[in-house]
Design a protein around this motif. Structure first.
Motif, PDB file in Angstrom:
ATOM      1  N   THR A   1       0.937  -1.057  -0.071  1.00  0.00           N
ATOM      2  CA  THR A   1       0.041   0.057  -0.050  1.00  0.00           C
ATOM      3  C   THR A   1       0.792   1.068   0.010  1.00  0.00           C
ATOM      4  OG1 THR A   1      -1.462  -1.138   1.184  1.00  0.00           O
ATOM      5  CG2 THR A   1      -1.851   1.197   1.133  1.00  0.00           C
ATOM      6  N   ALA A   2       1.935   1.075   0.884  1.00  0.00           N
ATOM      7  CA  ALA A   2       2.639   2.436   0.922  1.00  0.00           C
ATOM      8  C   ALA A   2       3.505   2.615  -0.161  1.00  0.00           C
ATOM      9  CB  ALA A   2       3.772   2.158   1.880  1.00  0.00           C
ATOM     10  N   GLY A   3       4.017   1.630  -1.055  1.00  0.00           N
ATOM     11  CA  GLY A   3       4.441   1.580  -2.448  1.00  0.00           C
ATOM     12  C   GLY A   3       3.615   2.286  -3.394  1.00  0.00           C
ATOM     13  N   MET A   4       2.462   1.973  -3.377  1.00  0.00           N
ATOM     14  CA  MET A   4       1.417   2.332  -4.340  1.00  0.00           C
ATOM     15  C   MET A   4       1.205   3.995  -4.331  1.00  0.00           C
ATOM     16  SD  MET A   4      -2.674   1.503  -4.701  1.00  0.00           S
ATOM     17  CE  MET A   4      -2.978   2.258  -2.983  1.00  0.00           C
ATOM     18  N   ILE A   5       1.101   4.278  -2.767  1.00  0.00           N
ATOM     19  CA  ILE A   5       1.118   5.760  -2.539  1.00  0.00           C
ATOM     20  C   ILE A   5       2.134   6.564  -3.137  1.00  0.00           C
ATOM     21  CG2 ILE A   5       0.774   7.398  -0.727  1.00  0.00           C
ATOM     22  CD1 ILE A   5      -1.751   5.987  -1.312  1.00  0.00           C
ATOM     23  N   TYR A   6       3.389   6.163  -2.884  1.00  0.00           N
ATOM     24  CA  TYR A   6       4.692   6.738  -3.210  1.00  0.00           C
ATOM     25  C   TYR A   6       4.479   6.776  -4.765  1.00  0.00           C
ATOM     26  CZ  TYR A   6       6.180   6.406   1.325  1.00  0.00           C
ATOM     27  OH  TYR A   6       6.852   6.597   2.807  1.00  0.00           O
ATOM     28  N   ALA A   7       4.152   5.792  -5.541  1.00  0.00           N
ATOM     29  CA  ALA A   7       4.082   5.692  -7.050  1.00  0.00           C
ATOM     30  C   ALA A   7       3.073   6.418  -7.511  1.00  0.00           C
ATOM     31  CB  ALA A   7       3.700   4.181  -7.576  1.00  0.00           C
ATOM     32  N   ILE A   8       1.898   6.809  -6.913  1.00  0.00           N
ATOM     33  CA  ILE A   8       1.041   7.818  -7.224  1.00  0.00           C
ATOM     34  C   ILE A   8       1.461   9.276  -7.260  1.00  0.00           C
ATOM     35  CG2 ILE A   8      -1.406   8.743  -6.986  1.00  0.00           C
ATOM     36  CD1 ILE A   8      -2.211   5.855  -6.052  1.00  0.00           C
ATOM     37  N   ASP A   9       2.061   9.296  -6.041  1.00  0.00           N
ATOM     38  CA  ASP A   9       2.648  10.732  -5.929  1.00  0.00           C
ATOM     39  C   ASP A   9       3.561  11.195  -6.725  1.00  0.00           C
ATOM     40  OD1 ASP A   9       4.173  12.804  -4.640  1.00  0.00           O
ATOM     41  OD2 ASP A   9       3.636  11.941  -2.488  1.00  0.00           O
ATOM     42  N   SER A  10       4.636  10.205  -7.230  1.00  0.00           N
ATOM     43  CA  SER A  10       5.930  10.698  -7.911  1.00  0.00           C
ATOM     44  C   SER A  10       5.297  10.584  -9.487  1.00  0.00           C
ATOM     45  CB  SER A  10       6.743   9.456  -7.856  1.00  0.00           C
ATOM     46  OG  SER A  10       6.413   8.070  -8.253  1.00  0.00           O
ATOM     47  N   THR A  11       4.380   9.672  -9.943  1.00  0.00           N
ATOM     48  CA  THR A  11       3.713   9.983 -11.252  1.00  0.00           C
ATOM     49  C   THR A  11       2.955  11.233 -11.387  1.00  0.00           C
ATOM     50  OG1 THR A  11       3.339   7.521 -11.315  1.00  0.00           O
ATOM     51  CG2 THR A  11       2.041   8.776 -12.785  1.00  0.00           C
ATOM     52  N   ALA A  12       2.203  11.712 -10.640  1.00  0.00           N
ATOM     53  CA  ALA A  12       1.689  13.005 -10.409  1.00  0.00           C
ATOM     54  C   ALA A  12       2.757  14.329 -10.574  1.00  0.00           C
ATOM     55  CB  ALA A  12       0.672  13.127  -9.135  1.00  0.00           C
ATOM     56  N   ALA A  13       3.724  14.103 -10.011  1.00  0.00           N
ATOM     57  CA  ALA A  13       4.718  14.916 -10.125  1.00  0.00           C
ATOM     58  C   ALA A  13       5.326  15.237 -11.691  1.00  0.00           C
ATOM     59  CB  ALA A  13       5.846  14.789  -9.121  1.00  0.00           C
ATOM     60  N   ILE A  14       5.597  13.897 -12.038  1.00  0.00           N
ATOM     61  CA  ILE A  14       5.984  13.880 -13.458  1.00  0.00           C
ATOM     62  C   ILE A  14       5.184  14.435 -14.497  1.00  0.00           C
ATOM     63  CG2 ILE A  14       7.045  12.398 -15.055  1.00  0.00           C
ATOM     64  CD1 ILE A  14       8.025  10.631 -13.163  1.00  0.00           C
ATOM     65  N   VAL A  15       3.838  14.002 -14.676  1.00  0.00           N
ATOM     66  CA  VAL A  15       2.646  14.296 -15.468  1.00  0.00           C
ATOM     67  C   VAL A  15       2.675  15.668 -15.356  1.00  0.00           C
ATOM     68  CG1 VAL A  15       0.661  14.078 -16.046  1.00  0.00           C
ATOM     69  CG2 VAL A  15       1.888  12.048 -15.433  1.00  0.00           C
ATOM     70  N   THR A  16       2.619  16.145 -14.280  1.00  0.00           N
ATOM     71  CA  THR A  16       2.343  17.769 -14.099  1.00  0.00           C
ATOM     72  C   THR A  16       3.335  18.532 -14.436  1.00  0.00           C
ATOM     73  OG1 THR A  16       0.799  17.065 -12.102  1.00  0.00           O
ATOM     74  CG2 THR A  16       1.381  19.612 -12.469  1.00  0.00           C
ATOM     75  N   GLY A  17       4.724  18.105 -14.280  1.00  0.00           N
ATOM     76  CA  GLY A  17       5.726  19.022 -14.911  1.00  0.00           C
ATOM     77  C   GLY A  17       5.563  19.112 -16.121  1.00  0.00           C
ATOM     78  N   ARG A  18       5.460  17.988 -17.013  1.00  0.00           N
ATOM     79  CA  ARG A  18       5.407  17.695 -18.339  1.00  0.00           C
ATOM     80  C   ARG A  18       4.212  18.742 -18.799  1.00  0.00           C
ATOM     81  NH1 ARG A  18       8.441  17.900 -22.863  1.00  0.00           N
ATOM     82  NH2 ARG A  18       7.480  16.722 -24.168  1.00  0.00           N
ATOM     83  N   ILE A  19       3.167  18.733 -18.264  1.00  0.00           N
ATOM     84  CA  ILE A  19       1.801  19.496 -18.814  1.00  0.00           C
ATOM     85  C   ILE A  19       2.266  20.785 -18.817  1.00  0.00           C
ATOM     86  CG2 ILE A  19      -0.443  20.051 -18.033  1.00  0.00           C
ATOM     87  CD1 ILE A  19      -0.902  17.120 -17.373  1.00  0.00           C
ATOM     88  N   ALA A  20       2.945  21.185 -17.657  1.00  0.00           N
ATOM     89  CA  ALA A  20       3.454  22.928 -17.644  1.00  0.00           C
ATOM     90  C   ALA A  20       4.317  22.988 -18.685  1.00  0.00           C
ATOM     91  CB  ALA A  20       4.046  22.876 -16.060  1.00  0.00           C
ATOM     92  N   ASP A  21       5.145  22.141 -19.038  1.00  0.00           N
ATOM     93  CA  ASP A  21       5.894  22.585 -20.265  1.00  0.00           C
ATOM     94  C   ASP A  21       5.207  22.777 -21.421  1.00  0.00           C
ATOM     95  OD1 ASP A  21       8.188  22.492 -18.655  1.00  0.00           O
ATOM     96  OD2 ASP A  21       8.870  20.221 -19.308  1.00  0.00           O
ATOM     97  N   LEU A  22       4.323  21.806 -21.861  1.00  0.00           N
ATOM     98  CA  LEU A  22       3.677  21.812 -22.908  1.00  0.00           C
ATOM     99  C   LEU A  22       2.684  23.266 -23.114  1.00  0.00           C
ATOM    100  CD1 LEU A  22       2.262  18.159 -23.114  1.00  0.00           C
ATOM    101  CD2 LEU A  22       4.058  19.128 -24.635  1.00  0.00           C
ATOM    102  N   ARG A  23       2.205  23.567 -21.868  1.00  0.00           N
ATOM    103  CA  ARG A  23       1.515  25.046 -21.808  1.00  0.00           C
ATOM    104  C   ARG A  23       2.517  26.010 -21.962  1.00  0.00           C
ATOM    105  NH1 ARG A  23      -1.679  25.900 -16.528  1.00  0.00           N
ATOM    106  NH2 ARG A  23      -2.832  27.290 -18.087  1.00  0.00           N
ATOM    107  N   ILE A  24       3.453  26.115 -21.430  1.00  0.00           N
ATOM    108  CA  ILE A  24       4.542  27.083 -21.783  1.00  0.00           C
ATOM    109  C   ILE A  24       4.898  27.116 -23.051  1.00  0.00           C
ATOM    110  CG2 ILE A  24       6.904  27.846 -21.433  1.00  0.00           C
ATOM    111  CD1 ILE A  24       6.599  26.712 -18.517  1.00  0.00           C
ATOM    112  N   ARG A  25       5.064  26.119 -23.900  1.00  0.00           N
ATOM    113  CA  ARG A  25       5.396  26.207 -25.388  1.00  0.00           C
ATOM    114  C   ARG A  25       4.184  26.650 -26.171  1.00  0.00           C
ATOM    115  NH1 ARG A  25       8.248  20.209 -26.021  1.00  0.00           N
ATOM    116  NH2 ARG A  25      10.027  20.441 -24.673  1.00  0.00           N
ATOM    117  N   ARG A  26       2.918  26.734 -25.559  1.00  0.00           N
ATOM    118  CA  ARG A  26       1.846  26.989 -26.324  1.00  0.00           C
ATOM    119  C   ARG A  26       1.539  28.394 -25.963  1.00  0.00           C
ATOM    120  NH1 ARG A  26      -2.346  21.898 -25.262  1.00  0.00           N
ATOM    121  NH2 ARG A  26      -1.134  20.655 -26.735  1.00  0.00           N
ATOM    122  N   GLY A  27       2.352  29.293 -25.182  1.00  0.00           N
ATOM    123  CA  GLY A  27       2.094  30.600 -24.853  1.00  0.00           C
ATOM    124  C   GLY A  27       2.038  30.992 -23.487  1.00  0.00           C
TER     125      GLY A  27
END
Length: 422
Positions: free
Chosen positions: A260-286
């Motif tokens: 359970t703890a491993g799943m929570i850490y995995a969700i946490d880390s995945t959210a950080a990576i995906v959100t960072g990438r989405i922010a990059d894409l938004r910056i590229r769009r202006g």
């Protein structure tokens, strides 16, 4: 979009910086394995040396004494000298401290090694932020910083499971010695792939004379710092108390809890990576960098607030859903805490700014474990502690909303110079 200023040095392509990002991610992972391994050894130390819980508490907190205090001077060092060299020196110090912990003969030696560990590990985020601000375009920093934030969670998980397994089979001394010595293999790779320092021509001639007090008088600094503190409190709550919460509050077995703890850490880390990438894409769009990075973090903290409140009152069928929501909020809220500081400070001041921001924000690493333990002891459950974390996350969201604005981006040196003159 905000184009680079005339005369700014050309930056390498993201593909050429990929080895640097990879090595920095590995360094952060090792960083969090090393800082968390003493907690795994605490039961063994208590049994082997008869060490009291009060002394164990001192050892577990000693890391933060030097880690927090040295954030500001380390920030100055990476701005003044080569951040790659400062990082290598810090890495050598903390890996050596980990290895020599395995040779400790008593409490005083262990305490000294934990203090040295804090000294070495203090370099990681000011140095990495300086390197990213010098080597990456704004539109590429979200994913890179998201990976660093994810590595925090990976290091915690690897340390908990891998370190625990090694200690169970080989003892805590051999584990510390092996992990510390094996970590040194990172240094030759860093020497091979470390980036060359970029020579900047600051727009303000008096840049080198700017003081820390000038940064402390800036609204965006305190907005980013309060937001970072709100996220860090939740992070350290999960890192310190999640296994105990799962066993005591939710009555999970010792075999079910790690999954359970491993799943929570995995969700946490995945959210950080995906959100960072989405922010990059938004910056590229202006979209402006501050808006692209801060609003997802605000949303993440709001998700965390409602999830933590839900965890405090959840029943046996809903607690895991709320806990997963808190993990999503934690990862989303952490995705840009360093990237936005790199934007606000610029390449010339990134080390100092991140060092000071990290100094204040990591006080949460001292407060969250202690306050949570006190509240659980007084009340007999985690409800009040979770509500407290929700309140702090809400304050963090307000810090981002009112403290950081897109108008802070284009010329931060001008605002700092103005603050210096006041």
């Amino acid at each position: 979009m905000f184009p680079r200023k005339t005369g700014a040095p050309a930056l390498p392509s993201p593909k050429k910086v990929a080895p640097v990002i990879t090595l920095l991610v590995i360094a952060v992972l090792i960083n969090y394995v090393d800082r968390g391994n003493l907690a795994l050894a605490a039961p063994l130390l208590s049994r082997e040396w008869g060490m009291s819980t009060s002394r164990l508490g001192i050892l577990l907190s000693a890391f933060f004494w030097t880690y927090v205090l040295l954030q500001v001077p380390v920030g100055w060092l990476v701005d003044r000298f080569s951040p790659s060299s400062v990082l290598a020196a810090g890495f050598l110090a903390w890996s050596s401290a980990t290895a020599f912990t395995g040779l400790a003969s008593g409490f005083a030696t262990l305490l000294t090694m934990r203090l040295l560990l804090g000294v070495g590990e203090a370099v990681i985020f000011p140095a990495s932020s300086k390197i990213f601000s010098e080597c990456l375009e704004e539109k590429d920093r979200g994913l890179a910083n998201g990976l660093l934030v994810a590595a925090i969670r990976w290091g915690t998980a690897v340390g908990a499971f891998g370190g625990g397994l090694l200690m169970a089979h080989f003892g805590w001394r051999r584990t510390f010695l092996a992990v510390g010595l094996a970590s040194l293999l990172w240094l030759p790779a860093w020497q091979r792939w470390k980036p060359a320092r970029v020579a900047h021509k600051p727009q303000q001639p008096a840049h080198e004379l700017l003081s820390f007090s000038a940064i402390l008088r800036l609204r965006p600094f305190w907005g980013a710092t309060i937001g970072h503190f709100g996220e860090n409190y939740l992070l350290y709550l999960l890192m310190s108390w999640l296994p105990f919460y799962l066993v005591r509050e939710q009555h999970q077995s010792p075999t079910a809890m790690p999954w359970t703890a491993g799943m929570i850490y995995a969700i946490d880390s995945t959210a950080a990576i995906v959100t960072g990438r989405i922010a990059d894409l938004r910056i590229r769009r202006g979209v402006s960098p501050c808006a692209a990075r801060k609003w997802p973090m605000v949303v993440g903290l709001v998700i965390a607030v409602f999830s933590l409140l839900g965890c405090a009152v959840a029943g046996p069928k809903t607690w895991l859903l709320f806990l997963a929501g808190a993990a999503v909020g934690s990862g989303t809220a952490s995705s840009g805490v360093y990237a936005i500081a790199q934007t606000l400070a610029g390449p010339q001041l990134a080390g100092r700014w991140v060092g000071m921001q990290n100094c204040v924000a990591n006080i949460a690493g001292i407060v969250a474990p202690v306050l949570t333990g006190f509240l659980v002891e007084r009340t007999g459950h985690f409800g009040v502690a979770l509500n407290c974390a929700a309140a702090i996350a809400a304050v963090g969201a307000l810090g981002w909303v009112f403290g950081v604005r897109p108008s802070d981006e284009p010329d931060p040196l001008r605002e700092i110079a103005l603050a210096e003159a006041l």
